[in-house]
Structures are given as structure tokens and as C-alpha cells.
Write a protein that holds these residues in place. Structure first.
Motif, PDB file in Angstrom:
ATOM      1  N   LYS A 165      17.758 -73.679 -27.437  1.00  0.00           N
ATOM      2  CA  LYS A 165      18.032 -72.102 -27.935  1.00  0.00           C
ATOM      3  C   LYS A 165      16.923 -71.604 -28.173  1.00  0.00           C
ATOM      4  N   GLU A 166      16.211 -72.142 -29.280  1.00  0.00           N
ATOM      5  CA  GLU A 166      14.800 -71.535 -29.900  1.00  0.00           C
ATOM      6  C   GLU A 166      14.016 -71.451 -28.768  1.00  0.00           C
ATOM      7  N   SER A 167      13.870 -72.142 -27.741  1.00  0.00           N
ATOM      8  CA  SER A 167      12.881 -71.955 -26.595  1.00  0.00           C
ATOM      9  C   SER A 167      13.567 -71.343 -25.293  1.00  0.00           C
ATOM     10  N   ASN A 168      14.858 -70.870 -25.583  1.00  0.00           N
ATOM     11  CA  ASN A 168      15.109 -70.234 -24.388  1.00  0.00           C
ATOM     12  C   ASN A 168      15.065 -70.859 -22.980  1.00  0.00           C
ATOM     13  N   ILE A 169      15.611 -71.922 -23.228  1.00  0.00           N
ATOM     14  CA  ILE A 169      15.525 -73.167 -21.995  1.00  0.00           C
ATOM     15  C   ILE A 169      16.945 -73.217 -21.725  1.00  0.00           C
ATOM     16  N   SER A 170      17.321 -73.328 -20.116  1.00  0.00           N
ATOM     17  CA  SER A 170      18.639 -73.541 -19.947  1.00  0.00           C
ATOM     18  C   SER A 170      19.076 -74.849 -20.143  1.00  0.00           C
ATOM     19  N   VAL A 171      20.555 -74.595 -20.488  1.00  0.00           N
ATOM     20  CA  VAL A 171      21.100 -76.209 -20.780  1.00  0.00           C
ATOM     21  C   VAL A 171      21.169 -76.991 -19.631  1.00  0.00           C
ATOM     22  N   LEU A 172      21.348 -76.735 -18.339  1.00  0.00           N
ATOM     23  CA  LEU A 172      21.419 -77.633 -17.405  1.00  0.00           C
ATOM     24  C   LEU A 172      19.870 -77.740 -16.651  1.00  0.00           C
ATOM     25  N   GLN A 173      19.276 -78.968 -16.875  1.00  0.00           N
ATOM     26  CA  GLN A 173      18.016 -79.476 -16.284  1.00  0.00           C
ATOM     27  C   GLN A 173      18.374 -80.262 -15.192  1.00  0.00           C
ATOM     28  N   MET A 174      18.435 -79.780 -13.911  1.00  0.00           N
ATOM     29  CA  MET A 174      18.913 -80.709 -12.967  1.00  0.00           C
ATOM     30  C   MET A 174      17.988 -81.932 -12.631  1.00  0.00           C
ATOM     31  N   ASN A 175      16.775 -81.533 -12.474  1.00  0.00           N
ATOM     32  CA  ASN A 175      15.632 -82.611 -12.305  1.00  0.00           C
ATOM     33  C   ASN A 175      15.641 -83.761 -13.257  1.00  0.00           C
ATOM     34  N   ARG A 176      15.896 -83.618 -14.575  1.00  0.00           N
ATOM     35  CA  ARG A 176      16.086 -84.545 -15.640  1.00  0.00           C
ATOM     36  C   ARG A 176      17.306 -85.166 -15.509  1.00  0.00           C
ATOM     37  N   TRP A 177      18.426 -84.465 -15.357  1.00  0.00           N
ATOM     38  CA  TRP A 177      19.920 -85.084 -14.948  1.00  0.00           C
ATOM     39  C   TRP A 177      19.818 -85.939 -13.867  1.00  0.00           C
ATOM     40  N   ASN A 178      19.380 -85.702 -12.819  1.00  0.00           N
ATOM     41  CA  ASN A 178      19.355 -86.512 -11.555  1.00  0.00           C
ATOM     42  C   ASN A 178      18.436 -87.838 -11.744  1.00  0.00           C
ATOM     43  N   LYS A 179      17.304 -87.553 -12.466  1.00  0.00           N
ATOM     44  CA  LYS A 179      16.404 -89.008 -12.837  1.00  0.00           C
ATOM     45  C   LYS A 179      17.215 -89.776 -13.689  1.00  0.00           C
ATOM     46  N   LEU A 180      17.902 -89.198 -14.844  1.00  0.00           N
ATOM     47  CA  LEU A 180      18.481 -89.934 -15.829  1.00  0.00           C
ATOM     48  C   LEU A 180      19.668 -90.922 -15.241  1.00  0.00           C
ATOM     49  N   LEU A 181      20.461 -90.050 -14.193  1.00  0.00           N
ATOM     50  CA  LEU A 181      21.434 -90.666 -13.505  1.00  0.00           C
ATOM     51  C   LEU A 181      20.905 -91.953 -12.665  1.00  0.00           C
ATOM     52  N   LEU A 182      19.925 -91.749 -12.211  1.00  0.00           N
ATOM     53  CA  LEU A 182      19.361 -92.548 -10.988  1.00  0.00           C
ATOM     54  C   LEU A 182      18.988 -93.945 -11.928  1.00  0.00           C
ATOM     55  N   ASP A 183      18.499 -93.534 -12.865  1.00  0.00           N
ATOM     56  CA  ASP A 183      17.706 -94.492 -13.965  1.00  0.00           C
ATOM     57  C   ASP A 183      18.751 -95.452 -14.480  1.00  0.00           C
ATOM     58  N   GLU A 222      28.663 -89.202 -15.713  1.00  0.00           N
ATOM     59  CA  GLU A 222      28.880 -87.677 -15.389  1.00  0.00           C
ATOM     60  C   GLU A 222      29.821 -87.210 -16.650  1.00  0.00           C
ATOM     61  N   LEU A 223      30.792 -88.002 -16.908  1.00  0.00           N
ATOM     62  CA  LEU A 223      31.612 -87.630 -18.011  1.00  0.00           C
ATOM     63  C   LEU A 223      30.948 -87.267 -19.270  1.00  0.00           C
ATOM     64  N   ILE A 224      29.974 -88.190 -19.645  1.00  0.00           N
ATOM     65  CA  ILE A 224      29.185 -87.911 -20.992  1.00  0.00           C
ATOM     66  C   ILE A 224      28.454 -86.766 -20.660  1.00  0.00           C
ATOM     67  N   HIS A 225      27.735 -86.434 -19.610  1.00  0.00           N
ATOM     68  CA  HIS A 225      26.845 -85.307 -19.484  1.00  0.00           C
ATOM     69  C   HIS A 225      27.708 -84.069 -19.494  1.00  0.00           C
ATOM     70  N   LYS A 226      28.984 -84.278 -19.075  1.00  0.00           N
ATOM     71  CA  LYS A 226      29.735 -82.892 -18.942  1.00  0.00           C
ATOM     72  C   LYS A 226      29.945 -82.660 -20.281  1.00  0.00           C
ATOM     73  N   GLU A 227      30.341 -83.392 -21.302  1.00  0.00           N
ATOM     74  CA  GLU A 227      30.739 -83.230 -22.546  1.00  0.00           C
ATOM     75  C   GLU A 227      29.319 -82.655 -23.214  1.00  0.00           C
ATOM     76  N   SER A 228      28.160 -83.398 -22.964  1.00  0.00           N
ATOM     77  CA  SER A 228      27.051 -82.676 -23.672  1.00  0.00           C
ATOM     78  C   SER A 228      26.631 -81.549 -23.214  1.00  0.00           C
ATOM     79  N   VAL A 229      26.701 -81.027 -21.828  1.00  0.00           N
ATOM     80  CA  VAL A 229      26.688 -79.681 -21.341  1.00  0.00           C
ATOM     81  C   VAL A 229      27.456 -78.705 -22.138  1.00  0.00           C
ATOM     82  N   LYS A 230      28.685 -79.119 -22.154  1.00  0.00           N
ATOM     83  CA  LYS A 230      29.734 -78.366 -22.887  1.00  0.00           C
ATOM     84  C   LYS A 230      29.268 -77.828 -24.300  1.00  0.00           C
ATOM     85  N   LEU A 231      28.987 -79.109 -25.096  1.00  0.00           N
ATOM     86  CA  LEU A 231      28.636 -78.781 -26.545  1.00  0.00           C
ATOM     87  C   LEU A 231      27.178 -78.093 -26.697  1.00  0.00           C
TER      88      LEU A 231
END
Length: 83
Positions: free
Chosen positions: A28-46, A66-75
Motif C-alpha cells: 500500500k505504501e509503495s503502490n504495488i499491486s497485490v497480485l505478483q504473478m511471477n512470485r506466486w508461480n515460483k512460490l507454488l512450484l517451490d 491456492e486456497l491460502i493464496h486466495k485468502e491472502s490476496v483477499k486480506l
């Protein structure tokens, strides 16, 4: 034993959501998008690879994360939209 492990899982999920909250504040402070697809894809594969090493189905872990991520994005969305 199962009850104890389940309670530990809930505690860990609570900790994870607290970290998501902190991340949302930074985004929020840095005006960065909530969803970071590259980070999410790497995390999921790892996590799927680590699950396989631990003898757990990668697809099972994928569904959980995927459920944890969905809740995290919602928060994070809720936090970022709050003035």
C-alpha cells in the motif's frame, strides 16, 4: 495427535496471515499491486517440489496453497482499499 497437529496448522496459518497483513501495508505504501504473478508461480512450484520431496502429493499441496493464496490476496485487497 491429530488434534494437536491441526491446532499447529491453524496457528501457522494465523502467523502467515499476519505476515500477509504486513506485506499489504508495504504494498500500500509503495503502490504495488497485490497480485505478483511471477512470485506466486515460483512460490507454488517451490512448494509443490518440496511436497514431493516430503512424500506428499504436489497436487494436494497446490490445492491447499491456492486456497491460502486466495485468502491472502483477499486480506491484502481489503487492507489496500482501506484509507
Amino acid at each position: 495427535e491429530i488434534d494437536e497437529i491441526d491446532n499447529k496448522l491453524i496457528e501457522l496459518l494465523s502467523e502467515r496471515m499476519k505476515v500477509s497483513n504486513k506485506i499489504a501495508q508495504i504494498k500500500k505504501e509503495s503502490n504495488i499491486s497485490v497480485l505478483q504473478m511471477n512470485r506466486w508461480n515460483k512460490l507454488l512450484l517451490d512448494r509443490m517440489e518440496y511436497a514431493d520431496i516430503k512424500g506428499i502429493s504436489g497436487n494436494f499441496v497446490k490445492e491447499i496453497f491456492e486456497l491460502i493464496h486466495k485468502e491472502s490476496v483477499k486480506l491484502q485487497d481489503e487492507i489496500i482499499k482501506t484509507n
